[in-house]
Every structure is written in C-alpha cells, then in structure tokens.
Design a protein around this motif. Structure first.
Motif, PDB file in Angstrom:
ATOM      1  N   LYS A 154      -7.280  -7.789  15.471  1.00 55.05           N
ATOM      2  CA  LYS A 154      -7.862  -7.577  16.807  1.00 55.05           C
ATOM      3  C   LYS A 154      -7.384  -6.261  17.417  1.00 55.05           C
ATOM      4  N   THR A 155      -6.127  -5.920  17.162  1.00 51.42           N
ATOM      5  CA  THR A 155      -5.601  -4.643  17.660  1.00 51.42           C
ATOM      6  C   THR A 155      -6.303  -3.475  16.989  1.00 51.42           C
ATOM      7  N   LEU A 156      -6.508  -3.575  15.679  1.00 55.53           N
ATOM      8  CA  LEU A 156      -7.224  -2.518  14.963  1.00 55.53           C
ATOM      9  C   LEU A 156      -8.649  -2.360  15.488  1.00 55.53           C
ATOM     10  N   GLU A 157      -9.273  -3.451  15.827  1.00 52.02           N
ATOM     11  CA  GLU A 157     -10.633  -3.390  16.376  1.00 52.02           C
ATOM     12  C   GLU A 157     -10.654  -2.701  17.733  1.00 52.02           C
ATOM     13  N   LEU A 158      -9.630  -2.942  18.555  1.00 50.64           N
ATOM     14  CA  LEU A 158      -9.548  -2.265  19.854  1.00 50.64           C
ATOM     15  C   LEU A 158      -9.376  -0.762  19.672  1.00 50.64           C
ATOM     16  N   VAL A 159      -8.553  -0.375  18.714  1.00 49.43           N
ATOM     17  CA  VAL A 159      -8.360   1.055  18.436  1.00 49.43           C
ATOM     18  C   VAL A 159      -9.680   1.696  18.029  1.00 49.43           C
ATOM     19  N   GLU A 160     -10.419   1.030  17.156  1.00 43.67           N
ATOM     20  CA  GLU A 160     -11.694   1.584  16.706  1.00 43.67           C
ATOM     21  C   GLU A 160     -12.698   1.681  17.847  1.00 43.67           C
ATOM     22  N   GLU A 161     -12.678   0.695  18.763  1.00 38.18           N
ATOM     23  CA  GLU A 161     -13.673   0.670  19.836  1.00 38.18           C
ATOM     24  C   GLU A 161     -13.348   1.631  20.967  1.00 38.18           C
ATOM     25  N   PHE A 162     -12.076   1.716  21.380  1.00 42.33           N
ATOM     26  CA  PHE A 162     -11.754   2.451  22.600  1.00 42.33           C
ATOM     27  C   PHE A 162     -11.070   3.799  22.363  1.00 42.33           C
ATOM     28  N   ILE A 163     -10.610   4.061  21.139  1.00 40.96           N
ATOM     29  CA  ILE A 163     -10.023   5.375  20.839  1.00 40.96           C
ATOM     30  C   ILE A 163     -10.896   6.147  19.858  1.00 40.96           C
ATOM     31  N   CYS A 202       2.849  10.758  23.881  1.00 41.50           N
ATOM     32  CA  CYS A 202       3.199   9.408  23.443  1.00 41.50           C
ATOM     33  C   CYS A 202       4.149   9.437  22.257  1.00 41.50           C
ATOM     34  N   PHE A 203       3.838  10.251  21.249  1.00 38.54           N
ATOM     35  CA  PHE A 203       4.691  10.327  20.067  1.00 38.54           C
ATOM     36  C   PHE A 203       5.999  11.054  20.372  1.00 38.54           C
ATOM     37  N   GLN A 204       5.946  12.052  21.254  1.00 32.83           N
ATOM     38  CA  GLN A 204       7.134  12.818  21.579  1.00 32.83           C
ATOM     39  C   GLN A 204       8.138  11.974  22.369  1.00 32.83           C
ATOM     40  N   GLU A 205       7.643  11.115  23.237  1.00 33.93           N
ATOM     41  CA  GLU A 205       8.521  10.335  24.105  1.00 33.93           C
ATOM     42  C   GLU A 205       9.057   9.077  23.423  1.00 33.93           C
ATOM     43  N   GLN A 206       8.398   8.620  22.383  1.00 36.89           N
ATOM     44  CA  GLN A 206       8.869   7.436  21.663  1.00 36.89           C
ATOM     45  C   GLN A 206      10.025   7.855  20.758  1.00 36.89           C
ATOM     46  N   SER A 207      11.211   7.310  21.016  1.00 43.00           N
ATOM     47  CA  SER A 207      12.414   7.765  20.320  1.00 43.00           C
ATOM     48  C   SER A 207      12.630   7.070  18.974  1.00 43.00           C
ATOM     49  N   ARG A 208      11.977   5.948  18.744  1.00 46.08           N
ATOM     50  CA  ARG A 208      12.210   5.187  17.511  1.00 46.08           C
ATOM     51  C   ARG A 208      11.192   5.584  16.447  1.00 46.08           C
ATOM     52  N   ASP A 209      11.712   6.098  15.321  1.00 51.94           N
ATOM     53  CA  ASP A 209      10.824   6.588  14.274  1.00 51.94           C
ATOM     54  C   ASP A 209       9.972   5.467  13.691  1.00 51.94           C
ATOM     55  N   ALA A 210      10.536   4.278  13.528  1.00 50.59           N
ATOM     56  CA  ALA A 210       9.779   3.165  12.959  1.00 50.59           C
ATOM     57  C   ALA A 210       8.576   2.822  13.828  1.00 50.59           C
ATOM     58  N   VAL A 211       8.759   2.891  15.142  1.00 46.55           N
ATOM     59  CA  VAL A 211       7.656   2.613  16.063  1.00 46.55           C
ATOM     60  C   VAL A 211       6.599   3.708  15.973  1.00 46.55           C
ATOM     61  N   ARG A 212       7.047   4.952  15.961  1.00 45.35           N
ATOM     62  CA  ARG A 212       6.105   6.079  15.852  1.00 45.35           C
ATOM     63  C   ARG A 212       5.266   5.963  14.580  1.00 45.35           C
ATOM     64  N   GLN A 213       5.938   5.677  13.473  1.00 42.16           N
ATOM     65  CA  GLN A 213       5.232   5.607  12.205  1.00 42.16           C
ATOM     66  C   GLN A 213       4.187   4.493  12.208  1.00 42.16           C
ATOM     67  N   LEU A 214       4.526   3.358  12.818  1.00 43.14           N
ATOM     68  CA  LEU A 214       3.590   2.238  12.832  1.00 43.14           C
ATOM     69  C   LEU A 214       2.419   2.504  13.784  1.00 43.14           C
ATOM     70  N   ILE A 215       2.687   3.166  14.909  1.00 45.31           N
ATOM     71  CA  ILE A 215       1.589   3.560  15.806  1.00 45.31           C
ATOM     72  C   ILE A 215       0.650   4.517  15.080  1.00 45.31           C
ATOM     73  N   PHE A 216       1.230   5.483  14.375  1.00 48.79           N
ATOM     74  CA  PHE A 216       0.426   6.483  13.666  1.00 48.79           C
ATOM     75  C   PHE A 216      -0.434   5.826  12.595  1.00 48.79           C
ATOM     76  N   SER A 217       0.155   4.904  11.839  1.00 48.88           N
ATOM     77  CA  SER A 217      -0.617   4.242  10.793  1.00 48.88           C
ATOM     78  C   SER A 217      -1.694   3.342  11.385  1.00 48.88           C
ATOM     79  N   THR A 218      -1.423   2.729  12.542  1.00 49.89           N
ATOM     80  CA  THR A 218      -2.436   1.904  13.202  1.00 49.89           C
ATOM     81  C   THR A 218      -3.629   2.747  13.625  1.00 49.89           C
ATOM     82  N   LEU A 219      -3.352   3.960  14.072  1.00 50.64           N
ATOM     83  CA  LEU A 219      -4.425   4.841  14.518  1.00 50.64           C
ATOM     84  C   LEU A 219      -5.174   5.486  13.352  1.00 50.64           C
ATOM     85  N   PHE A 220      -4.458   5.866  12.284  1.00 50.49           N
ATOM     86  CA  PHE A 220      -5.057   6.768  11.304  1.00 50.49           C
ATOM     87  C   PHE A 220      -5.079   6.278   9.864  1.00 50.49           C
TER      88      PHE A 220
END
Length: 453
Positions: free
Chosen positions: A44-53, A82-100
C-alpha cells in the motif's frame, strides 16, 4: 500508511508529494526501529508513492496528476533536504529504495526520470547522502537502467551545458562509491563501437584524472562488497576494469575510424587530442592490476575470483579483429594505420600479461591462444601467448604523469619509483634473467628472447 490516501487526494500535487514524503520518513523510521529483518515496505505504501510522487494513475479512468516544471524543481529540493536531514543511513537507504527500486510496472519510467533529475541535482549541490544511496542503487539494479542514469549525468554535465564538467568532477571526493559505479556504467555505455558510443573528451579527461589521483578508486565497490563468486550477469561489473581495458585497446582504431566518418564536417575529436589521454589511462589501469595480488590475498580470493572475465576478453578480441580487418581494407587512406594497429595489439598484450600475472584473469594459455587466434601477428602478443606469465615484487609502477611519446608502451624504462608491497613470487625465476632489466614485463620468459631492432 494506506489510510492517509483520502487526506492526500484534495491537496495539490506538490503539497501531496511533500506530505507523503513526511509520512514515509516516519513510517520507515519506525520500520527500521522495530528491528524486523529484512525491513519490508508494504504494498500500500508503494502504491501511494506511485500515485502521489510518481503520478502513475491508480486506475485507467483516474485523471493524470502532473507537476509543472517549477513544482518538480521544488519537489527535488524537498527530497534533497529530506535525505540530507535524515541522519540514519539505514533509513535513507530504505526511503531511496522505496522511491526508486524498479517494480517492473508502468511507473518505472517515471521512477527513472525522477531519479535522473534528483541525482543530477545532488551532484550540482553536493548532496552526498543521495549519491551514497544512488551508489547502492547501482549495485542492485539491472545494468540497462544503470547505463540510463549514467547517460543522464553525461548529458547534463558533459554535453548540454558547456563548462559544467568541473561540477561532475567533484563526485570523486564527495562520494568515491558513487564515482566508481559511475565509471563502471559509462564504460559499459560507451563501447567505442560507433561515434555515438565514443566517450566525450571531457568525460575521458575526468576519468583519467580520477584514476591518476587514486588508482584504488576503481576497486572501491569490490573492496566494500562481500564477494564469493561472479556477479549476476544482469548487473554492472564489480569493477570498471574490463570496460577501461576495452577503451584503451580499441581507442587507436576506433578514433581513427570515427575521424574518417566525420571528416567532412570537421567536428571530430581527433586521435591527437584523445591519444595521450588513452595512453595515460592505459598506464593507470596496468597500475591497478599490479595492486591486485595483495588485495585479493587479503580477501582470500587470490586465484579464485576473476575481476576480468574471460568472456569479456573474448568479446574484446573479436571486436578488435573486426577493427583491424577494417583498417587493413583502408590502409592506403592512413599512413600510420599499421602503427595504430600495432599500438592496439601492444596494449592488448600488456593488459593480458599483467592481468594474468595478478590473477585478475583466470584462464589457461590454450584458452587465451584460442580467443586471440583471429588477431594478426604482434611480437609482444606472441611472447605473452607463448611464455609463462608471472608476478614479480620488483616491478615498478609506471609514472602517473604521461607523455605522448612514452605513455604508449610500459615496456620502456621508467624512472624508478617506490616498489609495491612485497609479494611472494608464484614461481622462482633464474637470476640470469636479470640482465633484461629494461624489459620488466618480459622478465621470466622461459625461452630465448632477442629484442627486435
């Protein structure tokens, strides 16, 4: 996160995308914090990314939501923050993979377009976290899409905007991991098979400078990736060594061919411009090969992992044979065609010898002779195919600074530089061979050798 869709629908496209990114950051932080391994983003999260981003319609009858150029620029700035302010690399990597991360659906085209723009902006404004995430994306993505992303950066910084090359040049200090993957992608993209697939001179200059400043740059992905065997065929190579070797060997003939094809409009980058650069690159690549024995031994992979694949060498020799045949057919049009052919064969011989000696290329002598059978005679290549190849701890690395006269052949004597770390020779060699001190790459040949005059 599926329950926020109704709150996003009334918003304008930029506001909805910004709000979704905010919720996505919170959702993934909680997911990583939960310790679930692996942390999986729900559908469902992936679907939201596809629809609104990415603005892929949820169904065929839904209206297409599109951003204006200004809104898209604002979204890219929001994502950079968003990526610059997020200090945790694991979180950044997962956000990036969710988007791309590519999902194999219609939204993938939108993913690639947005990714290219985001990475290009990250290069321009120095957003290292995005470049680090993109380096991981390169490692996990099919090579076809990796090449597309590299093409975007080449177009943006080497073609469309004159003088913007220095901005791209800085990525080697901002993110060496990304720079290594970028080099691998562009050497895959530009195979010198045509004028369009010949690297722009500005790109070539950057790559030469990068590797001269730090030869280990091209090994960063390999050094930082747990490896026990060959990479999947669909992915980029673990190092750009194969592509760089292909560039150096094919360059003399490919540039001469391209020069002839476009001579009428006078817009060619000539071999006289690119020649010294490819010579310098060739010496640097040989130096990288000479670093490998100790590196492979430290990782327990010496003699077990081929960083230069035999099938890529076979493809290279096949391409080279075709180029040489074309050169022979038109020898009368170029007075130095024979010299260029011999230069290409010399470079092939040198690369094969050093790659085999460093155990970056694992093959039998018979296999090597078979894949080189279509090539014309060359003295140095004949020596490599006939005699044993060994690695010696007294081989000096060639100087990084290049000269158009000396850079073509590392066989020639060079000013003595500090030796590489001591490595136990694979095979002892007779002391009598030390008389050939001006032939460091041929030391250890087991049959009489008389230099040609």
């Amino acid at each position: 996160m599926g329950d926020i869709r109704q709150s996003l629908l009334p918003r304008d496209v930029l506001s909805a995308a910004k709000e979704l990114l905010y919720h996505l950051d919170i959702y993934i932080c909680n997911l990583v914090q939960s310790g679930r391994q692996p942390p999986l983003v729900d559908s469902k999260t992936l679907e939201l990314v596809e629809e609104f981003i990415l603005h892929a319609p949820k169904d065929r009858n839904a209206p297409v939501r599109k951003m204006s150029a200004l809104q898209e620029l604002q979204l890219l700035e929001i994502m950079c923050s968003c990526f610059q302010e997020q200090s945790r690399d694991a979180v950044r990597q997962l956000i990036f993979s969710t988007l791309f991360n590519l999902q194999g659906n219609q939204a993938d085209e939108s993913r690639m377009m947005l990714l290219g723009k985001l990475v290009s902006m990250a290069v321009a404004v120095g957003r290292v976290p995005i470049l680090e995430c993109a380096a991981t994306w390169f490692q996990r993505t099919h090579g076809v899409y990796c090449v597309r992303l590299a093409q975007v950066l080449v177009d943006d910084y080497c073609s469309m905007v004159p003088g913007s090359g220095p901005t791209l040049h800085n990525i080697h200090s901002m993110s060496p991991r990304f720079c290594c993957q970028f080099i691998t992608a562009v050497t895959t993209l530009y195979d010198l098979s045509s004028e369009e697939l010949t690297p722009p001179l500005e790109l070539l200059q950057m790559i030469v400078l990068w590797i001269q400043e730090d030869p280990r740059l091209v090994l960063i992905t390999f050094l930082n990736t747990p490896l026990s065997g060959n990479q999947p065929l669909s992915c980029l190579d673990v190092t750009p060594l194969g592509g760089l070797v292909r560039w150096c060997i094919k360059a003399p003939l490919a540039y001469r061919r391209n020069e002839k094809q476009v001579r009428t409009n006078g817009s060619s980058e000539s071999e006289t411009d690119a020649g010294p650069l490819f010579s310098a690159l060739h010496l640097s690549v040989l130096q990288v090969f000479m670093l490998l024995p100790n590196i492979l031994s430290e990782k327990g992979l010496y003699g077990h992992l081929a960083l230069l694949q035999l099938d890529s060498v076979a493809a290279l020799t096949s391409d080279l044979a075709r180029l040489l045949e074309q050169t022979d057919e038109h020898t009368h049009t170029c007075a130095d065609a024979h010299a260029l052919s011999q230069l290409a064969l010399d470079r092939l011989a040198q690369a094969l010898q050093v790659a085999m000696a460093s155990r970056a290329l694992l093959c039998s002598r018979e296999d090597l002779r078979a894949i080189c059978s279509r090539l014309p005679h060359n003295n140095l290549l004949q020596l490599v195919l006939s005699g044993p190849v060994m690695y010696y701890n007294n081989i000096h690395t060639p100087p990084l600074a290049y000269s158009p006269h000396t850079a073509h052949s590392p066989i020639a004597s060079h000013t003595t530089l500090p030796t590489l770390p001591t490595h136990t020779p694979l095979v002892s060699h007779p002391a009598s061979h030390t008389q050939y001190h001006t032939q460091p790459f041929m030391t250890g040949v087991q049959f009489p050798f008389r230099p040609s005059h």
